[in-house]
Design an enzyme around this catalytic site. Structure first.
Site, PDB file in Angstrom:
ATOM      1  N   SER A  21       0.812  -1.215   0.000  1.00 42.83           N
ATOM      2  CA  SER A  21       0.000   0.000   0.000  1.00 42.83           C
ATOM      3  C   SER A  21       0.843   1.262   0.000  1.00 42.83           C
ATOM      4  O   SER A  21       0.318   2.360  -0.206  1.00 42.83           O
ATOM      5  CB  SER A  21      -0.945   0.006   1.207  1.00 42.83           C
ATOM      6  OG  SER A  21      -0.207   0.034   2.416  1.00 42.83           O
ATOM      7  N   LYS A  46      -6.240   5.007   7.931  1.00 39.28           N
ATOM      8  CA  LYS A  46      -5.076   5.744   7.434  1.00 39.28           C
ATOM      9  C   LYS A  46      -5.378   7.234   7.331  1.00 39.28           C
ATOM     10  O   LYS A  46      -4.565   8.084   7.736  1.00 39.28           O
ATOM     11  CB  LYS A  46      -4.661   5.183   6.073  1.00 39.28           C
ATOM     12  CG  LYS A  46      -4.075   3.779   6.157  1.00 39.28           C
ATOM     13  CD  LYS A  46      -3.748   3.221   4.779  1.00 39.28           C
ATOM     14  CE  LYS A  46      -3.127   1.835   4.894  1.00 39.28           C
ATOM     15  NZ  LYS A  46      -2.839   1.245   3.561  1.00 39.28           N
TER      16      LYS A  46
END
Length: 841
Positions: A680, A723
């Site tokens: 990611s 996040k």
């Protein structure tokens, strides 16, 4: 305006950022409480189906309906999805319509005592058989002694004994008369019968006998010798007469016992006439009682025998009568309680699937320091209790217990249950033990576990697929649309009712639906993790009670969510504190070349949070290597390494397809002291690499997440909500300026279910979330400079990021070619290369 690195001073453009900036309505998908047609959950009917588990429900229905061998079920899915509750409730509904299975008993095997016999009986018959047998024993213990105390028995026995005495006396008197005729007396001594010479009716002593004439002594000696032989013959016949007497008494005893037992056994046989196995056992009992009638008669006991008899009386059946009892192994109780025969088949869950708990065990009892056992100490296992019905077992627990899995499979393969200990399975036991007759096995087995266990067993155990042909996949989430919100509300109402807590109003249900989407990590999905929902309902009820409310509301749900986060987020708080104190360096303003804020997720049990990370890149002339420092020091996992290799491929293909990629780049997560895995961060690493090559700074007020493919497309990642919130918390602690934000993959927009404070900040323009689909889109937002598209010749427009990268790589390639030419022209270079080739060979 000059080309190359000077492009960094171009005025930034905001068109790309404006186009990618997500509106606040796309950051959170609410559940409108006004659309719910109830006031509280007390009005809702419980849901009678497995919501969101249609595929699994079909598999369970198929497995339970398929009655052929091998069509057992393995139900797998994430822990807490309600596999057990659904499978058990469904199995109980189906098994209620099945025929009630047989009951089983173990009885003594009079021919081979170490091999107890199993008897199958219809439901409701095992206990009456046990009771009838026990009553028979009680009656025999009175009837047999009474028969032997009767006048008729004593008279017949006396006749036999008198006949023996008369024969013995008659023979003895005749022998005595012949001895008297020969002047010899037959006398009784303490040690038996003896012969002695007499004269005038008096026994001669040794002196008197010596005074007789020699002829007289010789005659008397001859007569005594002949009489001695007759005496020995007489004494030799006595054991035969005694044996004959015992046989006559034994026959009398058998006739007497048969008279006392016969009508009792016959009466019992009439009651059980339709069961051949029972009749055969009763015949064996009758024969054994007749052969061992003395066991029923009073006997004087003392010392160890008296102690042993007392110990026996403390056991079932009492001493020698234990062999006549019936051990009810499996008794079918009426489902739901009550009396009478059972209806339907049993559904059993074995929580502790050890080998003895599955196939049964043979217990022992201590007597005078010795362990002894018999058929009455055979105990049923889960397979016995579930025989004819359904057995549910947790696969992980089954595999954790030694020998349980193999024994379990052996029973399913053979179709019968053999009781044996682990030592017997391995051949370690050398003592005599019982070998109970095997019991036929016919049941449906359901194993519960996670997908990993299922696929490992499928791959490594060839027998597993033959025994468990049906798999039920319980998913962790379901679609939110299509009327599922109303059904989900009924599910919540059922949880509320089953938990016995106060009702929830529609606002509380709507808030739980929103939180469920958050748990699922997708605005278009809802979580089917029943344990999490149950916890949320109970904790909401606690906070409603703490506030003195009679009905739980959305505010109480929020309180429960906040309290659970507070209990779990000490590590997140410490990390945020270190970032605020600048111990961990995360920049949220200004611009830096070759540096970008990446985002990661830390998972702690059921709590996850985002952690910003500073990613930096440095480039120099080299041989086309992109060095992943995390991998070099064994901190990078395979997925992270894969992401770095992909971005290196993208870089070479896009900017150096027709020239050498003459650079050396190093990428690192700054202040990373633990393992890094996942791809990611590959887009963030690529942005840092592009920035370092173009010498164009990246805005530090932005953070990036997303993986990249070889074509430069930004791909979806997990944990997008956590996040974004992790970087938002850092920015909020320092003060939101309106320039801060997070770049996420456009494919992740549908997953957004952000916190209320994040959504409000975005709506007010104090924070931003950008959805990007490609690296070019992202680099424009991060630098404020157009990325640039290639023209027909493959060149990029002046003043673009891509042109700056291409020119920098072209300069690297030009320098590399010049250095190579200079190396080839250097005296001795050719010889050195030849030597190198020879050493390599």
């Amino acid at each position: 305006m000059t080309d190359g690195p000077a492009a960094a001073v171009l005025a930034p453009t905001t068109s790309a950022a404006d186009a990618a900036r997500l509106p606040a309505r796309s950051l959170f998908t609410p559940c409108d409480a006004d659309e719910l047609d109830f006031a509280t959950t007390a009005e809702l009917e419980p849901l009678d189906e497995a919501i969101g588990q249609q595929r699994a429900a079909e598999a369970v229905h198929y497995a339970m309906g398929m009655r052929h061998a091998g069509y057992n079920l393995f139900a797998f899915g994430p822990t807490g999805t309600g596999k057990y509750d659904f499978v058990r409730s469904y199995a109980e509904r189906i098994a209620a319509g099945w025929e009630a299975p047989s009951e089983w008993c173990y009885v003594h095997n009079f021919a081979e005592p170490h091999k107890p016999r199993a008897i199958r009986l219809p439901p409701g018959k095992a206990r009456p058989f046990h009771d009838d047998t026990r009553q028979l024993i009680d009656e025999l213990r009175h009837a047999i002694p009474a028969a032997f105390e009767a006048e008729e028995y004593r008279n017949r026995k006396n006749v036999i004994q008198e006949q023996f005495k008369e024969r013995q006396e008659e023979r003895f008197n005749a022998l005595q008369a012949r001895a008297r005729e020969r002047d010899v007396a037959l006398i009784r001594t303490p040690v038996g019968l003896a012969l002695a010479p007499i004269k005038d009716g008096e026994v001669l002593g040794p002196k008197e006998f010596e005074q007789l004439s020699a002829e007289e002594r010789h005659r008397r000696a001859s007569d005594s010798e002949a009489l001695q032989k007759e005496l020995e013959a007489f004494l030799g016949e006595i054991p035969g007469w005694e044996k004959e007497q015992r046989e006559q008494i034994k026959t009398l005893n058998r006739e007497t016992t048969m008279y006392a037992v016969g009508h009792l056994i016959d009466e019992l046989k009439k009651r059980w006439a339709e069961f051949a196995a029972v009749l055969a056992h009763l015949d064996a009992v009758r024969d054994d009682v007749i052969d061992n009638a003395d066991d029923f008669l009073p006997q004087e006991q003392s010392g160890p025998q008296l102690m042993l008899a007392s110990a026996d009386r403390g056991q079932a059946g009492g001493g020698p009568f234990r062999r006549y009892t019936v051990n009810v192994l499996v008794e079918q109780a009426r489902r739901g309680g009550g009396a009478g025969p059972a209806e339907g088949a049993p559904v059993i869950y074995e929580d502790h699937p050890t080998q003895p708990n599955l196939v049964g065990r043979i217990e022992h009892m201590a007597q005078f320091g010795t362990l002894v056992t018999d058929f009455t100490l055979i105990k049923a296992g889960a397979l016995h209790r579930a025989n004819g019905g359904c057995l549910i077992v947790d696969a992980r627990k089954l595999l954790m217990h030694a020998y349980a899995y193999e024994t379990f499979k052996r029973a399913l393969r053979s179709g019968c249950i053999r009781i044996e200990s682990p030592a017997e399975s391995l051949g370690w036991t050398s003592t005599t033990t019982l070998e109970p007759e095997a019991i036929p096995l016919d049941l449906k087995v359901v194993l519960l576990g996670d997908p990993t266990i299922y696929y490992l067993l499928t791959f490594y155990d060839p027998e597993f697929s033959e025994l468990f042909r049906v798999a039920a996949d319980f998913g962790g989430r379901m679609d939110r649309g299509g009327g599922n919100t109303g059904r989900y509300a009924r599910l919540i109402g059922g949880i509320v009712r089953n938990a016995g807590v106060r009702p929830f109003d529609r606002s509380a249900v709507a808030r739980i639906v929103e939180q469920s989407a958050r748990i699922a990590g997708d605005a278009e999905k809802l979580s089917t993790h029943m344990d999490t929902l149950d916890d949320l309902v109970r904790e909401t009820d606690y906070w409603a009670g703490d506030a003195g409310a009679e009905v739980a509301t959305a505010a109480h749900v929020d309180a429960a969510i906040a309290a659970k986060i507070f209990r779990s987020d000490s590590l997140r708080e410490r990390i945020q504190e270190e970032i605020r104190r600048e111990t961990i360096v995360i920049e949220t303003e200004g611009a830096r070349v070759g540096q970008v804020n990446g985002l990661a997720v830390i998972q702690l049990n059921h709590f996850a949070f985002g952690r910003p990370s500073r990613i930096s890149c440095r480039v120099r002339l080299g041989k086309g290597e992109v060095v992943d420092i995390e991998r070099e020091v064994a901190l990078g996992g395979p997925l992270h390494t894969k992401g770095v290799l992909i971005l290196a491929s993208y870089l070479g293909t896009r900017y150096a397809s027709e020239q050498p990629l003459s650079l050396s780049a190093s990428l690192v997560f700054e202040q990373s002291y633990g393992g890094v895995d996942g791809d990611s961060a590959s887009s963030a690493e690529l942005y840092a690499l592009i920035s370092a090559l173009a010498e164009i700074p990246i805005r530090q007020s932005l953070a990036v997440t997303g993986s990249v493919d070889q074509l430069g497309r930004v791909q979806a990642i997990g944990g997008v909500n956590e996040k974004i919130e992790g970087f938002f918390d850092v920015c909020a602690a320092r003060g939101l300026s309106g320039d801060q934000g997070v770049l996420i993959p456009a494919a992740n927009v549908k997953h957004l279910m952000l916190r209320k404070d994040v959504v409000e900040a975005c709506a007010e323009g104090r924070f931003a979330v950008y959805g990007v689909a490609s690296i070019d889109e992202g680099i424009e937002i991060l630098t404020g400079i157009p990325a640039g598209r290639p023209d027909d010749t493959g060149g990029y427009p002046i003043g673009t990021v891509n042109r700056a990268v291409a020119l920098r790589l072209a300069r690297f390639a030009s320098v590399a070619r010049r250095l190579a030419r200079d190396e080839r022209r250097r005296p001795g270079a050719a010889r050195e290369k030849k030597d190198e080739r020879e050493r390599g060979t």
